[in-house]
Design an enzyme around this catalytic site. Structure first.
Site, PDB file in Angstrom:
ATOM      1  N   ASP A  70      18.514   6.970 -62.040  1.00 42.25           N
ATOM      2  CA  ASP A  70      19.605   7.103 -61.077  1.00 42.25           C
ATOM      3  C   ASP A  70      20.972   7.119 -61.758  1.00 42.25           C
ATOM      4  OD1 ASP A  70      19.519   4.416 -61.837  1.00 42.25           O
ATOM      5  OD2 ASP A  70      18.840   3.707 -59.878  1.00 42.25           O
ATOM      6  N   ASN A 139      16.547  -6.276 -52.378  1.00 43.15           N
ATOM      7  CA  ASN A 139      16.109  -5.794 -51.055  1.00 43.15           C
ATOM      8  C   ASN A 139      14.895  -4.880 -51.167  1.00 43.15           C
ATOM      9  OD1 ASN A 139      17.152  -3.486 -52.147  1.00 43.15           O
ATOM     10  ND2 ASN A 139      18.726  -3.153 -50.586  1.00 43.15           N
ATOM     11  N   HIS A 141      14.579  -2.311 -53.382  1.00 45.38           N
ATOM     12  CA  HIS A 141      14.795  -0.930 -53.833  1.00 45.38           C
ATOM     13  C   HIS A 141      14.227  -0.706 -55.230  1.00 45.38           C
ATOM     14  CE1 HIS A 141      18.916  -2.272 -55.436  1.00 45.38           C
ATOM     15  NE2 HIS A 141      18.391  -1.675 -56.476  1.00 45.38           N
ATOM     16  N   GLU A 146      16.739   2.878 -51.280  1.00 43.53           N
ATOM     17  CA  GLU A 146      17.019   1.697 -50.471  1.00 43.53           C
ATOM     18  C   GLU A 146      15.990   1.576 -49.337  1.00 43.53           C
ATOM     19  OE1 GLU A 146      19.002  -0.457 -51.453  1.00 43.53           O
ATOM     20  OE2 GLU A 146      20.960   0.287 -52.085  1.00 43.53           O
TER      21      GLU A 146
HETATM   22  C1  GLP Z   1      20.343  -1.241 -59.674  1.00 48.19           C
HETATM   23  C2  GLP Z   1      19.542  -0.062 -60.207  1.00 48.19           C
HETATM   24  C3  GLP Z   1      18.070  -0.323 -60.120  1.00 48.19           C
HETATM   25  C4  GLP Z   1      17.754  -1.701 -60.695  1.00 48.19           C
HETATM   26  C5  GLP Z   1      18.437  -2.737 -59.858  1.00 48.19           C
HETATM   27  C6  GLP Z   1      18.134  -4.160 -60.269  1.00 48.19           C
HETATM   28  O1  GLP Z   1      20.527  -1.185 -58.298  1.00 48.19           O
HETATM   29  N1  GLP Z   1      19.847   1.155 -59.529  1.00 48.19           N
HETATM   30  O2  GLP Z   1      17.371   0.703 -60.809  1.00 48.19           O
HETATM   31  O3  GLP Z   1      16.369  -1.910 -60.728  1.00 48.19           O
HETATM   32  O4  GLP Z   1      19.828  -2.509 -59.982  1.00 48.19           O
HETATM   33  O5  GLP Z   1      19.092  -4.608 -61.171  1.00 48.19           O
HETATM   34  P1  GLP Z   1      18.962  -5.912 -62.059  1.00 48.19           P
HETATM   35  O6  GLP Z   1      17.960  -5.581 -63.086  1.00 48.19           O
HETATM   36  O7  GLP Z   1      20.335  -6.086 -62.634  1.00 48.19           O
HETATM   37  O8  GLP Z   1      18.548  -7.007 -61.151  1.00 48.19           O
END
Ligand code: GLP
Length: 252
Positions: A70, A139, A141, A146
């Site tokens: 992403d 949440n 995702h 989402e």
């Molecule tokens: C972002 C990214 C996701 C990732 C998520 C969790 O929203 N788009 O791909 O998995 O964060 O982040 P973290 O690893 O900092 O908890």
């Protein structure tokens, strides 16, 4: 449909080691492997380990290809906070992945729909994804899919949830988190031949339980992974604390 393999390890470093081992094994057996890569805090230690193993001559990324999951919309590739800048800092500048072999959606593209369609095309042309490495949002995702995203979604533009924007504030020095992003779709992820999801920290315990033990439905996008035959969930002990069915793997 098989239940995801669940590896519960002691801490975040051990989780990173398990995933780095899998990447090393894959690329040794298939030097031109195609990986899908996540951003966020969770994979930071993994990227450190991949860089260390490259320097030690254990992994050669020369023929490998990567597709990031992403990118933020409206953020240029060099702008702080972009996932392109994140990947340069944490992985790409530290290993021998060829620039032409590492793809990230272009969030600054003028025609975002064309960018999404083109990204799908590039994944297809690369022969599909061998290993998708994922984090998970609180949440549920995956990528930026989402809650509510259909399981048959392909690469698309999303409105990022308020809680997801808040969770990502740390990566924007000015604290201004974009409202939209491009993400590969859930169907794109499910077409990967193998998927590894990493979860670390107590803040992920509730969502990990929903993902693995709740209903398989779009309200928890990560639950879609239970429809895939070859998924491994690598969780540290704090993130696995709420799971009913825990099988402790030996701490590493
Ligand atoms: C972002 C990214 C996701 C990732 C998520 C969790 O929203 N788009 O791909 O998995 O964060 O982040 P973290 O690893 O900092 O908890």
């Amino acid at each position: 449909m098989a239940d995801p393999a669940l590896s519960i390890v002691e801490d975040a470093s051990s989780a990173a080691r398990v995933v780095a081992d899998r990447v090393e094994e894959l690329i040794r057996g298939r030097p031109n492997a195609v990986l899908a890569l996540p951003t966020g805090r969770t994979p930071l230690r993994l990227y450190d380990l991949l860089a260390e193993r490259y320097r030690a001559g254990r992994i050669d990324f020369r023929s490998a290809r990567t597709f990031n999951l992403d990118e933020w919309v409206g953020v240029g590739r060099r702008a702080p906070g972009s996932y392109a800048a994140f990947m340069d800092e944490h992985l790409f500048s530290r290993v021998n992945l060829r620039p032409e072999n590492r793809a990230i959606p272009d969030g600054a593209a003028t025609d975002l729909n064309a960018e999404c369609a083109g990204y799908e095309e590039r994944i297809r042309e690369a022969g599909g994804i061998d290993l998708a490495i994922l984090g998970i949002g609180r949440n549920g995702h995956i990528g930026f899919n989402e809650p509510g995203t259909p399981f048959d979604s392909r690469t698309h533009v999303v409105d990022v949830a308020v809680e997801t924007r808040a969770a990502n504030q740390w990566s924007f020095p000015d604290g201004r988190v974009p409202t939209r992003a491009i993400t590969v779709g859930i169907a794109t992820i499910l077409e990967a031949r193998e998927i590894v999801l990493m979860a670390t920290g107590a803040a992920k315990s509730a969502v990990l339980r929903r993902m693995l033990e709740g209903p398989i439905e779009p309200s928890c996008p990560a639950s879609a992974l239970r429809l895939h035959p070859h998924v491994q969930v690598v969780a540290d002990a704090p993130s696995a604390a709420d799971l009913r069915s825990r099988t402790e793997a030996p701490g590493r």
